[in-house]
Structure formats: structure tokens, C-alpha cells
Design a protein around this motif. Structure first.
Motif, PDB file in Angstrom:
ATOM      1  N   LEU A 190       0.814  -1.219   0.000  1.00 22.85           N
ATOM      2  CA  LEU A 190       0.000   0.000   0.000  1.00 22.85           C
ATOM      3  C   LEU A 190       0.846   1.265   0.000  1.00 22.85           C
ATOM      4  CD1 LEU A 190      -2.750  -1.112   2.557  1.00 22.85           C
ATOM      5  CD2 LEU A 190      -2.981  -0.904   0.078  1.00 22.85           C
ATOM      6  N   ASP A 191       2.153   1.105  -0.097  1.00 21.93           N
ATOM      7  CA  ASP A 191       3.060   2.248  -0.010  1.00 21.93           C
ATOM      8  C   ASP A 191       2.794   3.278  -1.103  1.00 21.93           C
ATOM      9  OD1 ASP A 191       5.500   3.547   1.110  1.00 21.93           O
ATOM     10  OD2 ASP A 191       6.286   3.135  -0.888  1.00 21.93           O
ATOM     11  N   GLY A 192       2.474   2.824  -2.286  1.00 17.03           N
ATOM     12  CA  GLY A 192       2.260   3.746  -3.398  1.00 17.03           C
ATOM     13  C   GLY A 192       0.989   4.565  -3.278  1.00 17.03           C
ATOM     14  N   LEU A 193       0.092   4.169  -2.385  1.00 18.94           N
ATOM     15  CA  LEU A 193      -1.171   4.881  -2.229  1.00 18.94           C
ATOM     16  C   LEU A 193      -0.944   6.325  -1.801  1.00 18.94           C
ATOM     17  CD1 LEU A 193      -4.261   4.792  -2.184  1.00 18.94           C
ATOM     18  CD2 LEU A 193      -4.135   3.905   0.150  1.00 18.94           C
ATOM     19  N   GLY A 194      -0.012   6.528  -0.870  1.00 16.06           N
ATOM     20  CA  GLY A 194       0.258   7.879  -0.386  1.00 16.06           C
ATOM     21  C   GLY A 194       0.743   8.805  -1.481  1.00 16.06           C
ATOM     22  N   THR A 195       1.573   8.283  -2.380  1.00 14.71           N
ATOM     23  CA  THR A 195       2.076   9.091  -3.494  1.00 14.71           C
ATOM     24  C   THR A 195       0.934   9.526  -4.401  1.00 14.71           C
ATOM     25  OG1 THR A 195       4.179   7.901  -3.444  1.00 14.71           O
ATOM     26  CG2 THR A 195       3.661   9.117  -5.452  1.00 14.71           C
ATOM     27  N   ALA A 196       0.017   8.601  -4.675  1.00 14.90           N
ATOM     28  CA  ALA A 196      -1.129   8.923  -5.521  1.00 14.90           C
ATOM     29  C   ALA A 196      -2.035   9.952  -4.850  1.00 14.90           C
ATOM     30  CB  ALA A 196      -1.911   7.651  -5.836  1.00 14.90           C
ATOM     31  N   VAL A 197      -2.234   9.801  -3.551  1.00 16.08           N
ATOM     32  CA  VAL A 197      -3.107  10.708  -2.807  1.00 16.08           C
ATOM     33  C   VAL A 197      -2.595  12.145  -2.862  1.00 16.08           C
ATOM     34  CG1 VAL A 197      -3.714  11.340  -0.423  1.00 16.08           C
ATOM     35  CG2 VAL A 197      -4.187   9.037  -1.270  1.00 16.08           C
ATOM     36  N   GLU A 198      -1.284  12.321  -2.806  1.00 14.06           N
ATOM     37  CA  GLU A 198      -0.717  13.667  -2.820  1.00 14.06           C
ATOM     38  C   GLU A 198      -0.980  14.398  -4.142  1.00 14.06           C
ATOM     39  OE1 GLU A 198       0.332  15.239  -0.371  1.00 14.06           O
ATOM     40  OE2 GLU A 198       0.703  13.667   1.100  1.00 14.06           O
ATOM     41  N   MET A 199      -1.385  13.670  -5.174  1.00  8.61           N
ATOM     42  CA  MET A 199      -1.663  14.284  -6.470  1.00  8.61           C
ATOM     43  C   MET A 199      -3.114  14.741  -6.603  1.00  8.61           C
ATOM     44  SD  MET A 199       1.305  14.106  -7.688  1.00  8.61           S
ATOM     45  CE  MET A 199       0.978  14.731  -9.340  1.00  8.61           C
ATOM     46  N   LEU A 200      -3.954  14.412  -5.634  1.00  3.78           N
ATOM     47  CA  LEU A 200      -5.370  14.764  -5.725  1.00  3.78           C
ATOM     48  C   LEU A 200      -5.574  16.266  -5.546  1.00  3.78           C
ATOM     49  CD1 LEU A 200      -6.968  11.862  -3.656  1.00  3.78           C
ATOM     50  CD2 LEU A 200      -6.701  12.028  -6.136  1.00  3.78           C
TER      51      LEU A 200
ATOM     52  N   GLY B 166      -8.787  19.612  -5.599  1.00  2.00           N
ATOM     53  CA  GLY B 166     -10.175  20.042  -5.658  1.00  2.00           C
ATOM     54  C   GLY B 166     -11.156  19.085  -5.015  1.00  2.00           C
ATOM     55  N   GLU B 167     -12.198  18.756  -5.764  1.00  3.02           N
ATOM     56  CA  GLU B 167     -13.291  17.930  -5.248  1.00  3.02           C
ATOM     57  C   GLU B 167     -12.806  16.564  -4.787  1.00  3.02           C
ATOM     58  OE1 GLU B 167     -17.080  17.025  -4.039  1.00  3.02           O
ATOM     59  OE2 GLU B 167     -16.326  18.969  -4.745  1.00  3.02           O
ATOM     60  N   THR B 168     -11.767  16.043  -5.426  1.00  2.00           N
ATOM     61  CA  THR B 168     -11.279  14.720  -5.028  1.00  2.00           C
ATOM     62  C   THR B 168     -10.669  14.747  -3.630  1.00  2.00           C
ATOM     63  OG1 THR B 168      -9.211  15.161  -6.229  1.00  2.00           O
ATOM     64  CG2 THR B 168     -10.888  13.858  -7.363  1.00  2.00           C
ATOM     65  N   LEU B 169     -10.196  15.909  -3.180  1.00  3.62           N
ATOM     66  CA  LEU B 169      -9.712  16.022  -1.804  1.00  3.62           C
ATOM     67  C   LEU B 169     -10.864  15.849  -0.815  1.00  3.62           C
ATOM     68  CD1 LEU B 169      -7.166  18.985  -1.970  1.00  3.62           C
ATOM     69  CD2 LEU B 169      -6.657  16.578  -1.518  1.00  3.62           C
ATOM     70  N   LEU B 170     -12.015  16.378  -1.171  1.00  2.00           N
ATOM     71  CA  LEU B 170     -13.192  16.200  -0.321  1.00  2.00           C
ATOM     72  C   LEU B 170     -13.613  14.736  -0.292  1.00  2.00           C
ATOM     73  CD1 LEU B 170     -15.281  19.331  -1.363  1.00  2.00           C
ATOM     74  CD2 LEU B 170     -14.034  18.975   0.774  1.00  2.00           C
ATOM     75  N   GLN B 171     -13.525  14.079  -1.429  1.00  2.00           N
ATOM     76  CA  GLN B 171     -13.850  12.655  -1.476  1.00  2.00           C
ATOM     77  C   GLN B 171     -12.894  11.865  -0.590  1.00  2.00           C
ATOM     78  OE1 GLN B 171     -13.775  11.616  -5.623  1.00  2.00           O
ATOM     79  NE2 GLN B 171     -15.486  12.953  -6.139  1.00  2.00           N
ATOM     80  N   LEU B 172     -11.634  12.258  -0.599  1.00  2.00           N
ATOM     81  CA  LEU B 172     -10.639  11.604   0.244  1.00  2.00           C
ATOM     82  C   LEU B 172     -10.992  11.770   1.722  1.00  2.00           C
ATOM     83  CD1 LEU B 172      -7.799  10.223   0.364  1.00  2.00           C
ATOM     84  CD2 LEU B 172      -6.856  12.522   0.591  1.00  2.00           C
ATOM     85  N   THR B 173     -11.417  12.965   2.098  1.00  2.00           N
ATOM     86  CA  THR B 173     -11.794  13.218   3.484  1.00  2.00           C
ATOM     87  C   THR B 173     -13.028  12.416   3.873  1.00  2.00           C
ATOM     88  OG1 THR B 173     -10.938  15.470   3.204  1.00  2.00           O
ATOM     89  CG2 THR B 173     -12.232  15.044   5.166  1.00  2.00           C
ATOM     90  N   GLU B 174     -13.940  12.225   2.919  1.00  2.00           N
ATOM     91  CA  GLU B 174     -15.113  11.389   3.185  1.00  2.00           C
ATOM     92  C   GLU B 174     -14.696   9.949   3.475  1.00  2.00           C
ATOM     93  OE1 GLU B 174     -17.605  11.811  -0.205  1.00  2.00           O
ATOM     94  OE2 GLU B 174     -18.506  13.690   0.474  1.00  2.00           O
TER      95      GLU B 174
END
Length: 227
Positions: free
Chosen positions: A75-85, A87-95
Motif C-alpha cells: 500500500l506504499d504507493g497509495l500515499g504518493t497517488a493521494v498527494e496528487m489529488l 479540488g473535489e477529489t480532496l473532499l472525497q478523500l476526506t469522506e
């Protein structure tokens, strides 16, 4: 599905079946390619892709091995992908965080040991001392939540939630709270989480974490809308 994807799938099947367990050395490239009915070029491409995804590792001068396949690796690569989000996708991440983190915090309350609780307290005290320093608040906030998650004893859950916790977003929120002189309320939310953990009260810990994540989400919605 491309030929490379098919090659990746064939190697994964060997791993999933247990024929190539964690730590196992792969057969020589030519032999493995022949066994799977693949060209050597396809085999190389498949191995490269699985190395990037931390399923395989190449040990120079020795060969190619299956990794430990532990969650923190896969799951290490997940954090790298998350940092690229953005606008609205940041809100989805928080959800997503709101769905998982409160439950994890409640679980931590039932399992946390004295040393782990002391670690949570240490970072809470550091946050109190640094209430006007956004950089230190960000650092100890991340460590506070990491210590809480570690208390669950569930490595997959820890790796997943660590992966979706954007350090960039965390820093942005704390900078905003400090600039608005509103960090005190968020610190109080952390204190409530700690108190519930100290009481080993799972329901209260879950509720406190839900309030905290929800307030972060609300702040983010307000400020993304203003950008």
C-alpha cells in the motif's frame, strides 16, 4: 487486456496460489517464461511492473524474489497517488477518512496499551506546546493519529489510513487554523480523543474521532469553495 497485463496476471497467480510464497526466489527468466508460455520480453516487462508495485524485488547478483507482501509495502504507493489529488477529489478523500478513521479509533480504545497511550499523550502535549507553530502541529498531529492507529494492531488498517492521509492537506489545514487563530478547537478535539482512549471507551473514542474528522472536512469544504 494487454499482453503485458496477461503476463503480470500469470505471475500473480503463481504467488496467490502459494507456488511462489513470500520470500521465494523466482526461477531464471528463461525458464519462467517457457513455463508460462511467454516471451522473455513480456516476462521482463511483467517483472518490472511487479517490482514497482512492491510485489517483487530484484537483488543484484542474486535474482528476483517475492517480497514479504506485507501491507505497508503493497500500500506504499497509495500515499504518493493521494498527494496528487486536487479540488473535489480532496473532499472525497476526506469522506473516505470519515468512514474509516472513527471506527479504527474505537477499535484502538479496546486494544491500546500503556506504552501506546503514553505515545499518544506525548504527541498531544507537543501539539499543545506548539499551538501557534503550524509546522510542528502538522508533524505531531500526524504522529498522534499514527500512534492511535498503531494501537489497533491491524497493520492493513494502519497502512490504508496512513496512505489516504495526505501530508500536504494536513499541513494546509493546520496553516489555515493557525492563521485564523482557530487551532484551539482542533486541539480540544484531540484531547477528547485521548481522554476516550485513556478510559478505554470505544463508543466515545469513535464519536470523538468522527467529530474531529467531520470538522476537518467542514473546514476544507468552506475553504475549497473560497479558493
Amino acid at each position: 487486456m494487454s499482453l503485458t497485463d496477461k503476463a503480470i496476471t500469470r505471475i500473480r497467480e503463481l504467488i496467490q496460489s502459494g507456488e511462489l510464497p513470500p520470500g521465494a526466489k523466482l526461477p531464471p527468466e528463461q525458464q519462467l517464461a517457457a513455463d508460462l508460455g511467454l516471451s522473455r520480453n513480456l516476462m521482463r516487462e511483467a517483472v518490472k511492473a511487479l517490482v514497482v508495485s512492491r510485489v517483487l524485488e530484484i537483488r543484484r547478483g542474486d535474482g528476483t524474489y517475492v517480497t514479504s507482501l506485507e501491507p505497508h509495502l503493497l500500500l506504499d504507493g497509495l500515499g504518493t497517488a493521494v498527494e496528487m489529488l486536487r479540488g473535489e477529489t480532496l473532499l472525497q478523500l476526506t469522506e473516505v477518512r470519515r468512514l474509516f478513521e472513527p471506527v479504527a479509533t474505537g477499535l484502538a480504545a479496546t486494544r491500546i496499551g500503556a506504552a501506546q497511550l503514553a505515545e499518544v499523550r506525548r504527541h498531544l502535549d507537543a501539539m499543545r506546546a506548539a499551538r501557534d507553530d503550524a509546522e510542528l502541529l502538522t508533524e505531531h498531529d500526524a504522529a498522534f493519529h499514527r500512534a492511535v492507529l498503531a494501537a489497533t494492531g491491524n497493520e492493513t488498517l494502519v497502512s490504508l489510513l496512513e496512505g489516504i492521509s495526505s501530508s500536504t492537506l494536513r499541513a494546509r489545514v493546520w496553516r489555515g487554523l493557525v492563521d485564523e487563530d482557530a487551532s484551539g478547537l482542533t486541539l480540544t478535539e484531540h484531547e477528547t480523543i485521548y481522554a476516550a482512549l485513556a478510559d478505554r471507551d470505544a463508543a466515545l473514542a469513535e464519536a470523538a474521532a468522527l467529530v474531529h474528522v467531520s470538522s476537518t472536512e467542514r473546514w476544507l469544504r468552506d475553504h475549497l469553495g473560497a479558493d
